[in-house]
Scaffold this active site. Structure first.
Site, PDB file in Angstrom:
ATOM      1  N   HIS A  79     121.496  48.997  11.906  1.00  0.00           N
ATOM      2  CA  HIS A  79     120.438  48.858  12.914  1.00  0.00           C
ATOM      3  C   HIS A  79     119.548  50.103  12.930  1.00  0.00           C
ATOM      4  O   HIS A  79     118.327  49.999  13.027  1.00  0.00           O
ATOM      5  CB  HIS A  79     121.037  48.654  14.316  1.00  0.00           C
ATOM      6  N   LYS A  83     126.216  33.635  26.139  1.00  0.00           N
ATOM      7  CA  LYS A  83     126.929  34.394  25.115  1.00  0.00           C
ATOM      8  C   LYS A  83     127.721  35.520  25.760  1.00  0.00           C
ATOM      9  O   LYS A  83     127.264  36.141  26.704  1.00  0.00           O
ATOM     10  CB  LYS A  83     125.929  34.966  24.110  1.00  0.00           C
ATOM     11  N   ARG A 129     120.762  40.958   4.662  1.00  0.00           N
ATOM     12  CA  ARG A 129     121.840  41.678   3.982  1.00  0.00           C
ATOM     13  C   ARG A 129     122.379  40.907   2.791  1.00  0.00           C
ATOM     14  O   ARG A 129     122.845  41.486   1.828  1.00  0.00           O
ATOM     15  CB  ARG A 129     122.988  41.954   4.957  1.00  0.00           C
TER      16      ARG A 129
END
Length: 180
Positions: A22, A46, A96
């Site tokens: 990050h 969540k 990624r």
């Protein structure tokens, strides 16, 4: 010399907790755009390991290194709508691996449907950060020697909090740790 893209970008995520991946994304965004907003997501359905206030504080510490980065939160709002509300023309997303690409490609099209003026910029981190995620970091906490492994993947203040979190978790289960 890097030329900045004119405009404001949003980098959104849960950052539960922030990792060095990050941090890399934030540094890239700060270099690429006139202004970068790190938007911490808080979705009511969540469950997060760390409270939004703590995640915001970690990210503010990271943002303080850059004059053009600020931290905000998104609560129960689509990223495309949030970007429009804050006059951001860009969102940045990390890729990624192939699974990220598939997911982010779909999200790019949805975001474009919701806000046709929004451009998604994909950034690919260096190899050393490609497998790094908040879930990955949290999953490594606990076994003997975890500290020396996890410490290299997160900023210092996050690591210190993860150590405390581990102690708190052990305390809630007693000396024998969590049930197997």
């Amino acid at each position: 010399m890097t030329t900045k893209m004119n405009g404001r970008a949003v980098y959104a995520g849960s950052f539960d907790p922030p990792t060095n991946g990050h941090v890399w994304m934030i540094e890239q965004g700060a270099q690429l755009f006139d202004e970068l907003i790190i938007a911490v997501a808080k979705h009511p359905e969540k469950e997060y390991t760390f409270e939004i206030e703590e995640r915001l504080a970690w990210l503010q510490e990271i943002a303080d290194r850059h004059d053009n980065v600020k931290v905000a939160s998104i609560q129960n709002e689509f990223l495309a709508h949030y970007a429009k509300r804050v006059d951001a023309r860009f969102v940045i997303r990390g890729i990624r691996h192939e699974d990220d690409y598939q997911y982010e490609r779909g999200m790019r099209y949805v975001n474009s449907d919701l806000n046709p003026d929004l451009t998604t910029v994909f950034l690919m981190p260096p190899r050393a950060l490609c497998e790094l995620s908040s879930s990955f970091v949290k999953g490594m906490i606990g076994p003997d020697g975890w500290e020396s492994v996890v410490e290299r993947y997160v900023p210092g203040s996050v690591f210190e909090r993860l150590r405390l979190f581990h102690v708190e978790q052990l305390g809630s289960f007693g000396a024998d740790g969590p049930p197997e």
